[in-house]
Design a protein around this motif. Structure first.
Motif, PDB file in Angstrom:
ATOM      1  N   MET A   1      12.786  53.423   8.012  1.00 23.90           N
ATOM      2  CA  MET A   1      14.013  52.913   8.086  1.00 23.90           C
ATOM      3  C   MET A   1      15.045  52.760   7.278  1.00 23.90           C
ATOM      4  SD  MET A   1      15.432  51.646  11.486  1.00 23.90           S
ATOM      5  CE  MET A   1      14.160  50.188  11.540  1.00 23.90           C
ATOM      6  N   THR A   2      15.514  53.759   8.023  1.00 21.44           N
ATOM      7  CA  THR A   2      16.885  54.658   6.947  1.00 21.44           C
ATOM      8  C   THR A   2      18.337  54.343   8.220  1.00 21.44           C
ATOM      9  OG1 THR A   2      16.137  57.000   7.493  1.00 21.44           O
ATOM     10  CG2 THR A   2      14.923  56.133   6.051  1.00 21.44           C
TER      11      THR A   2
ATOM     12  N   SER B   1      13.827  64.604   4.506  1.00 27.27           N
ATOM     13  CA  SER B   1      14.708  64.646   3.927  1.00 27.27           C
ATOM     14  C   SER B   1      15.204  63.805   2.383  1.00 27.27           C
ATOM     15  CB  SER B   1      16.401  64.800   4.124  1.00 27.27           C
ATOM     16  OG  SER B   1      16.848  63.391   4.740  1.00 27.27           O
ATOM     17  N   GLY B   2      14.836  62.243   2.821  1.00 25.19           N
ATOM     18  CA  GLY B   2      14.803  60.889   1.634  1.00 25.19           C
ATOM     19  C   GLY B   2      15.114  60.308   2.729  1.00 25.19           C
ATOM     20  N   ALA B   3      15.841  60.416   4.428  1.00 23.61           N
ATOM     21  CA  ALA B   3      16.778  60.247   5.299  1.00 23.61           C
ATOM     22  C   ALA B   3      16.011  60.396   6.537  1.00 23.61           C
ATOM     23  CB  ALA B   3      18.149  60.299   4.284  1.00 23.61           C
ATOM     24  N   ALA B   4      16.033  61.027   6.560  1.00 23.87           N
ATOM     25  CA  ALA B   4      15.387  61.589   7.981  1.00 23.87           C
ATOM     26  C   ALA B   4      14.404  63.097   7.372  1.00 23.87           C
ATOM     27  CB  ALA B   4      16.340  61.789   8.860  1.00 23.87           C
ATOM     28  N   PHE B   5      13.640  63.330   8.888  1.00 26.02           N
ATOM     29  CA  PHE B   5      13.035  64.686   8.653  1.00 26.02           C
ATOM     30  C   PHE B   5      14.290  65.740   9.129  1.00 26.02           C
ATOM     31  CE2 PHE B   5       9.147  62.102   9.449  1.00 26.02           C
ATOM     32  CZ  PHE B   5       8.167  63.366   8.425  1.00 26.02           C
TER      33      PHE B   5
END
Length: 313
Positions: A7-8, A86-90
């Motif tokens: 979860m981001t 990306s570290g937060a989402a695809f």
């Protein structure tokens, strides 16, 4: 049952490793939660997973991304667009210029046809809402629907009054209806309350046909006429989609959809080169405009010309 695997601020990531991923009650709630929080639900599956028709429809809208894991890479299951974390989402791979390799692999089952019919109707402030979908599914399958519910598996045996009660109690709702005939048949019904307490309905009915069992497009005129006689609708759009007869979707290219026809209520003239044909009874006439064979992309050009002609000035 599913759990949230990441979860981001931008995404809710859910991993699913099963042959067919349905629109479960849990996933439906997760989609709603993401809409409320401004996140994207990113559903990650392996290459050999398929989506049910209701989940594929949800993934084709905004707010849901089908992420397919293939080896060390990822791609969007409905488009073949390569993705990366990306570290937060695809997110899309900016330098990618071609489909992901997995998207162009051979489908695992024969590709037949999915006949899709989308009708629109405005209901009054009172009365039954289940009549049109029941009538159309019965015309297409020879039997009344089997079940209804907001998620998979469908919770209830078919009852039109149950659908009506559910939809009228909400300002906007989506219900799933399953057919009970010799071929896979499903309907996705969207209801929206309008001014004065009426209800606008947009329903998509899909029937699966195997390669050796082509859809009966030659009977379309009689089908539209029978629908108009029993449950008049404002419009009915018909198209063919290459796909599996079981109505599930693989994360692979199977071909593009193409239009077959559009029917609209009343007696209406068409633009040059697209003549209309009168169908239905005198008390509920409709005009049917043939657009193509469901395979040629030229049908979309005819569709655009017709829609431009039918739009009010």
């Amino acid at each position: 049952m599913s759990i949230v695997d990441a979860m981001t601020d931008r995404a809710m990531v859910v991993l699913q490793d099963r042959p067919v991923v349905p629109l479960s009650a849990w996933l439906a709630r997760a989609v709603a939660d993401c809409v409320g929080s401004g996140r994207t639900l990113q559903l990650v599956t392996p290459l050999d997973s398929r989506l049910s028709l209701p989940l594929r429809t949800t993934a084709a809208g905004t707010g849901v991304l089908w992420v397919v894991r293939n080896g060390d890479g990822y791609y969007e299951g409905l488009t073949g667009r390569p993705l990366k974390w990306s570290g937060a989402a695809f997110v899309p791979v900016p330098e990618a210029r071609d489909y992901a390799p997995g998207f162009t692999t051979r489908p695992t089952a024969p590709i037949g046809s999915q006949l899709t019919l989308v009708y629109r109707v405005r209901h009054g402030a009172d009365g039954d809402l289940g009549g049109p979908v029941e009538h159309l599914l019965t015309l297409l399958t020879g039997k009344a629907p089997a079940g209804v519910g907001p998620a998979e598996p469908l919770e209830h045996p078919w009852r039109g009054d149950r659908l009506t009660e559910y939809a009228r109690a909400r300002s906007a709702s989506r219900l799933l209806v399953i057919g009970d005939g010799p071929r896979p048949a499903q309907a996705i019904c969207d209801f929206t309350t309008t001014e004065g307490g009426g209800v606008a309905e947009v329903t998509t009915v899909t029937i699966g046909y195997a390669p050796a069992d082509p859809p009966p497009l030659g009977h379309l005129s009689s089908l539209v006429g029978a629908l108009a006689a029993g449950q008049p609708v404002a419009s009915l759009f018909v198209q063919l989609n290459p796909g599996r007869a079981d109505l599930t979707t693989e994360p692979r290219w199977t071909g593009a959809a193409a239009p077959v026809a559009l029917a609209v209520t009343g007696t209406v003239g068409g633009p040059d080169g697209i003549p209309g044909r009168q169908v239905g009874p005198p008390h509920a006439p409709m005009t049917l405009f043939p657009l193509g064979d469901g395979r040629s992309p030229e049908g979309w050009q005819r569709h655009r010309l017709l829609m431009r002609h039918l739009q009010p000035a």
